[in-house]
Design a protein around this motif. Structure first.
Motif, PDB file in Angstrom:
ATOM      1  N   SER B  17    -130.399   0.983  12.827  1.00 11.30           N
ATOM      2  CA  SER B  17    -129.260   1.123  11.667  1.00 11.30           C
ATOM      3  C   SER B  17    -128.872   1.703  11.158  1.00 11.30           C
ATOM      4  O   SER B  17    -129.396   3.023  11.331  1.00 11.30           O
ATOM      5  N   GLY B  18    -127.652   2.388  10.795  1.00  8.02           N
ATOM      6  CA  GLY B  18    -127.988   3.337   9.582  1.00  8.02           C
ATOM      7  C   GLY B  18    -128.644   3.850   8.294  1.00  8.02           C
ATOM      8  O   GLY B  18    -128.872   2.642   7.840  1.00  8.02           O
ATOM      9  N   GLY B  66    -126.280   5.457  13.854  1.00  6.98           N
ATOM     10  CA  GLY B  66    -126.875   4.345  13.345  1.00  6.98           C
ATOM     11  C   GLY B  66    -125.504   3.065  12.371  1.00  6.98           C
ATOM     12  O   GLY B  66    -125.497   1.728  12.806  1.00  6.98           O
ATOM     13  N   THR B  67    -124.611   4.098  12.716  1.00  6.42           N
ATOM     14  CA  THR B  67    -123.072   3.363  11.570  1.00  6.42           C
ATOM     15  C   THR B  67    -122.420   2.245  13.001  1.00  6.42           C
ATOM     16  O   THR B  67    -122.262   3.573  14.186  1.00  6.42           O
ATOM     17  N   GLU B  68    -122.110   1.445  12.477  1.00  6.64           N
ATOM     18  CA  GLU B  68    -122.043   0.471  13.480  1.00  6.64           C
ATOM     19  C   GLU B  68    -120.309   0.934  14.041  1.00  6.64           C
ATOM     20  O   GLU B  68    -119.825   0.536  15.003  1.00  6.64           O
ATOM     21  N   GLN B  69    -119.594   1.780  13.776  1.00  6.08           N
ATOM     22  CA  GLN B  69    -118.750   2.095  14.218  1.00  6.08           C
ATOM     23  C   GLN B  69    -118.426   2.732  15.769  1.00  6.08           C
ATOM     24  O   GLN B  69    -117.413   2.803  15.889  1.00  6.08           O
ATOM     25  N   PHE B  70    -119.910   3.145  15.484  1.00  6.02           N
ATOM     26  CA  PHE B  70    -120.269   3.761  16.731  1.00  6.02           C
ATOM     27  C   PHE B  70    -120.800   3.034  17.799  1.00  6.02           C
ATOM     28  O   PHE B  70    -121.159   4.249  19.097  1.00  6.02           O
ATOM     29  N   SER B  72    -119.788   2.084  20.860  1.00 10.54           N
ATOM     30  CA  SER B  72    -119.925   1.862  21.749  1.00 10.54           C
ATOM     31  C   SER B  72    -120.501   3.067  22.555  1.00 10.54           C
ATOM     32  O   SER B  72    -119.534   3.234  23.510  1.00 10.54           O
TER      33      SER B  72
END
Lengths: 780, 229
Positions: B17-18, B66-70, B72
């Motif tokens: 995680s971030g 860790g940023t969830e927007q990445f 993919s």
């Protein structure tokens, strides 16, 4: 009298239902006019209220170009809102199936699980509409959802309590249903209020600055979901799509600057040329050794310049796009700034910018740059080289926003000039981003407007209703500490949350929302803190504006400066138009009343009122242009969203067929007797397939392409034979047996090329084609 | 690993995680520094040569977002890596919980192989006073994942930092060796030949999966370790 109009049922602004779109509704997307005083903002809202109410009495409706343009825009907005919700739901299904199908293709899924997946698919299609089981429930849930919608703190609180597993469902309901009218200022503003509450909590509960906004939390999930709404999508498309598309076209442009990678590519090239490695060049060297190599340096130097140029061009469009940036995104930046200042009063401007960058670039811009396909900016996955370049661009922008004191990857230091050049620009941009007005004033107004209406309603599924109820119930101990709170009363009345319905029984309903407590406002002047004089003045203004919009422009009375009493008279004496007559008479009455109250003066031709009416008309004139421009822009967004929808639906169809097929096979030999029918052959020309993008590369010389055609046959479900023919020859040049599994697996592995020697097919497009042509009732 | 013989090159991905300290951990290992600045990662890669059990090994380390927007991007590096450090922060329970999904995705991408080289890493062990995840809690998770080793690290104090990289590397090596031994054995028919899933294409443009024949792996040795400082 004017006040009593509030009680007439009006559609008003559920989705800005008035035909005259008031100013403050227009501004949800961007650029709140910073100069407007609180007083005028109220005035505008009151005008809005009048205009919307009047316009909603059908017989008084105005039918001019502006009204039609506005109606078209409104329709478009509501279509975008509902389409983006559908996509969000579909994406979830596709994501779920993506992972399941992979296992299935590899033959690793147990039979029971297979059936479960299949049942998941059965009703992935549109839900049928229905009504609530009974009226009492409808009313109670209507009360609950009104409370949830108009008091965002409950949901904000809930967002902090739920687990990460629960949050996706909750956010879907919140962003696409409860606040689902994405272009309606009230719902947008309430949603942002909820953001603020969750954001504040996060600031208060993060121990140190370096971990602020870093973790994946409800806030970050909210961001992801929020950017999927119409305004965010259209921004990314306008600002980034062109840049990215022109970049990915140059597939061979290698801009790698990591010395190790450059070195390796260099070695590989020498080796593949069949030559032995020259002395001094070995494999497996360290980063420092690679960086010291002169050839490597020579390759890298021009690439650095190129990368800086490309990153600059991205930065330019982003900075130029300031005014395009959705209001909500800017407003969140503003909140981050003020929360940072409050928590760290000594924070440098740079620190503040870093945090804004940690949101704006890290969570919004850069994900779209790095994976543009997931943001619907491009259709295909970029080739390796452009993909790497895009990653560099994102890294550079992130470095620029954060200006870390330490370069983690030593070779990135070479890109420092980019940061030096743009340091001041970016800081100014971040500051400008935050320069938006708050909406509390208009929100208050909008809430009054909402309260005055009887037809607030939500399009919501029964399962969304029950799931939300269940979540609130589960966390009620935390959520309703105060026994006498409204929420607690509603929960007590509702009783336990019903279980989720099977997908087949789920229904989409229209849930009318109303408050159990507030009664419609009787005294508008008190509620809005304005005087009766102002009420008259506003009504007069709106009446004159409506008359002017309905009068033919050739009419003498429309000449400027306006003579208001003549305008009123002209309206009052219109032939065969009772509505105009009524408006005219009313206008005359209002002029008299205002005269008596001493607000306007007949002697100066009612200059005060006249000037405002004229200004409003000028404003409406330019408004039409704006409405049309916005419609065009949104048209494009809608098209993108719809295309994406087609893609998602196609993908689901493919999975569905595949599953039916697999299940059919595993159901044993008993069915084998009823041998499935051979479908095809269907014939496709080279030209046809090229146009559809199925052929992505062709080695056939241009002048022979007209003679090439393909036959596709499906001998049994899930199997296909593609053959390539040359006109005049009996036998095909080439034949390829395909199984659906293989295609799906290739797609899953992001492998887009299907090689047929003479031509190269695109895997996804082949799937689409097969899907369209060979869809059997049950499986392929 | 086809270029074996000269030197082994192993790819390790650091995920989690971030804000749990993936980059700090990596930079501390590779460069011996502790990063203080606010600098979220999009995708960084490093290389470092180490010696494990008397062998020289080149580690290619992918430090991920860790940023969830990445998310993919995940699939790409999961496919590429041979081993994984799954990092959480002992000061955040959700950061541990998020790893379950990542681990599942890894196993799935590696063709259902439950024995992918993984080390579970609880970082920020210097922040004992802010601890939200107990050792036994994390250890339980590591056991549930087929007894993967669990370490608590402090990137700030360089505690247990090289150890986690060496551990994952050792797991990869062991796997590598057993595969090499196996590959010398007789050819066996492919897996998954039943129910109509044989590949009948005349030309198969698809590469072989590296991990899709896990049923030949030698049984994983019993290991149950919990390494704390």
């Amino acid at each position: 009298m004017a006040v009593s109009m509030l009680h007439t049922p009006s559609r008003a602004s559920t989705s800005s239902g008035s035909s005259m779109l008031p100013l403050n509704r227009q501004t949800t997307m961007s650029s709140h006019d910073g100069t407007r005083s609180m007083r005028t903002s109220k005035r505008y809202s009151v005008t809005a209220l009048y205009l919307s109410m009047n316009a909603n009495q059908r017989d008084l409706e105005i039918e001019d170009d502006l009204a039609r343009a506005q109606k078209a825009l409104r329709d478009l907005k509501s279509r975008i809102s509902s389409q983006s919700k559908k996509n969000f739901v579909l994406e979830k299904d596709v994501r779920y199936l993506d992972s399941r199908i992979a296992l299935l293709v590899q033959n690793r899924m147990a039979l029971e699980e297979r059936d479960e997946v299949a049942s998941h698919l059965d009703d992935a299609t549109d839900l049928s509409e229905g009504t609530f089981p009974n009226d009492e429930k409808t009313q109670k849930y209507g009360n609950l959802f009104f409370l949830l919608q108009s008091e965002p703190r409950h949901i904000a609180h809930l967002c902090r309590l739920v687990t990460m597993a629960e949050i996706d469902q909750l956010l879907q309901t919140v962003m696409f249903t409860i606040y689902g009218n994405q272009y309606e200022s009230r719902e947008e503003h309430l949603l942002l209020t909820m953001f603020q509450s969750v954001l504040t909590y996060q600031f208060d509960n993060t121990p140190d600055y370096s971990s602020l906004l870093r973790a994946n939390t409800p806030v970050s999930r909210m961001m992801t979901t929020y950017t999927r709404r119409g305004p965010g999508q259209s921004y990314l498309k306008t600002v980034l799509a062109d840049r990215i598309n022109s970049l990915i076209e140059i597939k061979d442009l290698d801009l790698e600057i990591n010395p190790l990678k450059v070195y390796e590519t260099m070695i590989d090239k020498i080796e593949s040329g069949g030559e032995p490695l020259p002395p001094g060049l070995q494999k497996g060297i360290t980063a420092e050794q690679a960086a010291a190599n002169e050839n490597v340096q020579r390759i890298i130097a021009p690439r650095i310049d190129m990368l800086i140029e490309i990153a600059n061009s991205f930065l330019d469009t982003i900075i130029d796009g300031l005014e395009e940036t959705p209001y909500g995104i800017r407003w969140i930046c503003k909140q981050i700034r003020s929360l940072t200042r409050r928590k760290y009063p000594d924070a440098q401007e740079q620190t503040v910018c870093t945090l804004i960058g940690g949101f704006f670039f890290l969570r919004f811009i850069n994900p779209a740059i790095v994976t543009p396909r997931s943001y619907m900016l491009i259709e295909q996955i970029p080739a390796d080289n452009p993909k790497r370049t895009l990653t560099y661009v994102a890294k550079m922008l992130q470095n620029l926003a954060n200006k870390p004191s330490y370069a983690k990857e030593p070779y990135m230091v070479k890109l420092q000039p980019f940061i030096q050049q743009n340091k001041e620009r970016i800081n100014k941009f971040m500051v400008d981003l935050c320069e938006v007005q708050d909406f509390y004033e208009t929100l208050e107004m909008d809430n009054y407007v909402a309260l005055s209406k009887r037809d607030l309603e939500l399009q919501i599924t029964l399962n969304e209703v029950y799931a939300t109820h269940a979540l609130i119930e589960k966390h009620s101990a935390e959520l309703v500490k105060d026994e006498s709170s409204h929420l607690n009363q509603l929960l007590a009345e509702l009783g336990g949350a019903p279980p989720q319905l099977p997908r087949k029984e789920n229904r989409m309903i229209n849930l009318p929302l109303y408050s159990k407590w507030e009664t419609p406002i009787d005294d508008l002047t008190a509620a809005l803190d304005i005087t009766q004089e102002e009420v008259f003045f506003m009504e007069a203004k709106s009446t004159f504006v409506m008359i002017m919009r309905s009068l033919p422009t050739s009419s003498v009375v429309t000449r400027r400066p306006l003579r208001l009493e003549r305008v009123a008279e002209a309206a009052a004496t219109t032939k065969n138009d009772s509505v105009m007559v009524r408006k005219g008479i009313r206008a005359m009455e209002l002029l008299n009343q205002l005269q008596e109250l001493g607000i306007v003066d007949k002697e100066d031709n009612y200059a005060l009122l006249r000037d405002e009416v004229e200004q409003e008309l000028v404003h409406l004139g330019s408004l039409k242009e704006k409405v049309i421009a916005e419609t065009q822009k949104l048209d494009e967004v809608f098209r993108t969203i719809r295309d994406h929808n087609t893609y998602l639906v196609g993908q689901l169809e493919t999975y569905k067929s595949y599953l039916h097929n697999v299940r059919g096979q595993s159901e044993g030999t008993s069915k084998r007797g009823q041998a499935s029918k051979v479908l095809g052959p269907y014939k496709f020309t080279h030209q046809e397939l090229e146009k559809q993008g199925v052929i992505q590369k062709s080695n056939v010389p241009e002048n022979r392409r007209a003679n090439i055609y393909f036959n596709i046959t499906s001998p049994s479900p899930g199997t296909f034979v593609i053959s390539l023919h040359y006109k005049g020859r009996n036998r095909g040049l080439l034949e390829l047996d395909l199984k659906l599994d293989d295609l799906l697996e290739m797609q899953k592995e992001q492998q887009e090329d299907l090689d047929l020697e003479y031509v190269q097919f695109n895997v996804s497009k082949v799937l689409q084609l097969l899907n369209k042509r060979f869809a059997r009732k049950r499986g392929w | 690993m086809s270029r074996a013989g000269y030197q082994r090159e192993y790819h390790v991905a650091v995920i989690g995680s971030g804000g749990v300290g993936k980059s700090c951990l990596t930079a501390q290992f590779v460069q011996g520094v502790f990063i203080e600045s606010y600098d979220p990662t999009i995708e960084d890669s490093y290389r470092k040569q180490i010696e494990v059990d008397g062998r020289q090994v080149m580690l290619e380390i992918m430090d991920t977002a860790g940023t969830e927007q990445f998310t993919s991007m995940r699939e790409f590096y999961m496919r590429d890596a041979h081993g994984f450090l799954l990092v959480f922060s002992i000061t955040s329970l959700t950061s541990l919980q998020e790893l379950a999904e990542l681990r599942e995705q890894i196993v799935q991408i590696k063709g259902g192989d439950p024995n992918v080289p993984i080390v579970l890493v609880g970082n920020k062990s210097d922040l004992e006073e802010d601890r939200k995840v107990s050792r036994s809690q994390a250890f339980k998770v590591s056991q549930a994942w087929g007894n993967v080793p669990y370490y608590e690290t402090s990137a700030r104090r360089r505690q247990n930092v090289p150890e986690v990289f060496v551990d994952v590397c050792r797991q990869i090596m062991r796997k590598d060796l057993s595969r090499a031994r196996r590959d010398r054995g007789p050819e066996r028919p492919g897996y998954g030949g039943g129910s109509g899933h044989t590949y009948s294409r005349r030309r198969r443009p698809r590469r072989q999966k590296t991990y899709d024949d896990d049923d030949y792996y030698e049984p994983r040795e019993k290991r149950s370790r919990c390494v704390i400082l």
